[in-house]
Design a protein around this motif. Structure first.
Motif, short mmCIF file in Angstrom:
data_model
loop_
_atom_site.label_atom_id
_atom_site.label_comp_id
_atom_site.label_asym_id
_atom_site.label_seq_id
_atom_site.Cartn_x
_atom_site.Cartn_y
_atom_site.Cartn_z
N SER A 17 0.86 -1.18 -0.16
CA SER A 17 -0.05 -0.17 0.13
C SER A 17 0.71 1.30 -0.01
N PRO A 27 5.18 4.98 1.44
CA PRO A 27 4.30 3.86 1.96
C PRO A 27 3.47 4.30 3.05
N LYS A 28 2.29 3.86 3.49
CA LYS A 28 1.24 4.30 4.36
C LYS A 28 1.76 3.52 5.77
N ASP A 29 2.46 2.62 5.85
CA ASP A 29 2.89 2.09 7.21
C ASP A 29 4.13 2.61 8.15
N LEU A 30 4.55 3.94 7.37
CA LEU A 30 5.91 4.24 7.71
C LEU A 30 5.60 5.67 8.44
N LYS A 31 6.46 6.14 9.25
CA LYS A 31 6.67 7.43 9.99
C LYS A 31 7.63 8.18 9.14
N TRP A 38 12.71 7.66 7.06
CA TRP A 38 11.69 6.76 7.56
C TRP A 38 11.93 6.01 8.39
N LYS A 40 10.01 2.31 10.41
CA LYS A 40 9.04 1.33 10.74
C LYS A 40 9.18 0.80 11.84
N ASP A 42 8.13 -1.84 15.04
CA ASP A 42 7.39 -3.09 15.37
C ASP A 42 7.85 -3.22 16.87
N TYR A 118 12.95 1.26 0.64
CA TYR A 118 12.05 1.02 1.75
C TYR A 118 11.92 -0.67 2.18
N ASP A 139 2.89 11.57 9.63
CA ASP A 139 2.30 10.28 8.97
C ASP A 139 2.47 10.61 7.38
#
Length: 154
Positions: A17, A27-31, A38, A40, A42, A118, A139
């Motif tokens: 995504s 990408p939408k799932d990163l800051k 960037w 990620k 977890d 990424y 975001d």
């Protein structure tokens, strides 16, 4: 245009995504940081790299400088550098913590950052010691707007 269409189809096939900008993927799932890193998240683990926007502006990456495993990084503090055929740029950490791993593949192939910043082109993994710092990051929508405004100035 054909490349953008191909990338969009590939992303769809891989179920990635992402927002597609005129020349960069977000990408939408990163800051994101204002200095184009960037992260990620977890749990307490943070994987860090430079954005597609940054690598496109740098050009062909030829060298990456890493901190030592076990060293500390501070949010927005410099921990290394990326050198390209066009320029050299500091890399700043989006979060504070202890370095637990760096991407050794970049020693032999720093161009992985250009090829896939990424995924295979990640730079550093950090065990965060201040997880709330993530709230200070952008975001994907904020980062996209930030890049558009920054590009409009140039």
């Amino acid at each position: 245009m054909a490349t953008k269409l191909w990338a969009s189809r590939a992303a769809s096939y891989l179920r990635i995504s992402a927002f597609h900008r005129a020349f960069a993927t977000v990408p939408k799932d990163l800051k994101y940081t204002e200095s184009h890193e960037w992260v990620k998240i977890d749990g307490n683990s943070a994987t860090i790299g430079i954005t597609d926007h940054a690598q496109k502006h740098l050009g062909d990456v030829v060298y990456v400088e890493f901190p030592e495993v076990g060293s500390s990084v501070e949010q927005f503090g410099s921990f290394g550098a990326v050198e390209s055929v066009k320029a050299s740029s500091d890399i700043n950490s989006p979060v504070s913590g202890k370095v637990v791993e760096f991407n050794e593949e970049l020693n032999n192939g720093p161009a992985l950052i250009n090829a896939n910043c990424y995924e295979q082109g990640w730079i550093l993994k950090v065990e965060m010691n201040k997880p709330d710092e993530v709230k200070a990051l952008m975001d994907p929508d904020q980062y996209t707007k930030f890049c558009d405004e920054e590009d409009a100035k140039h």
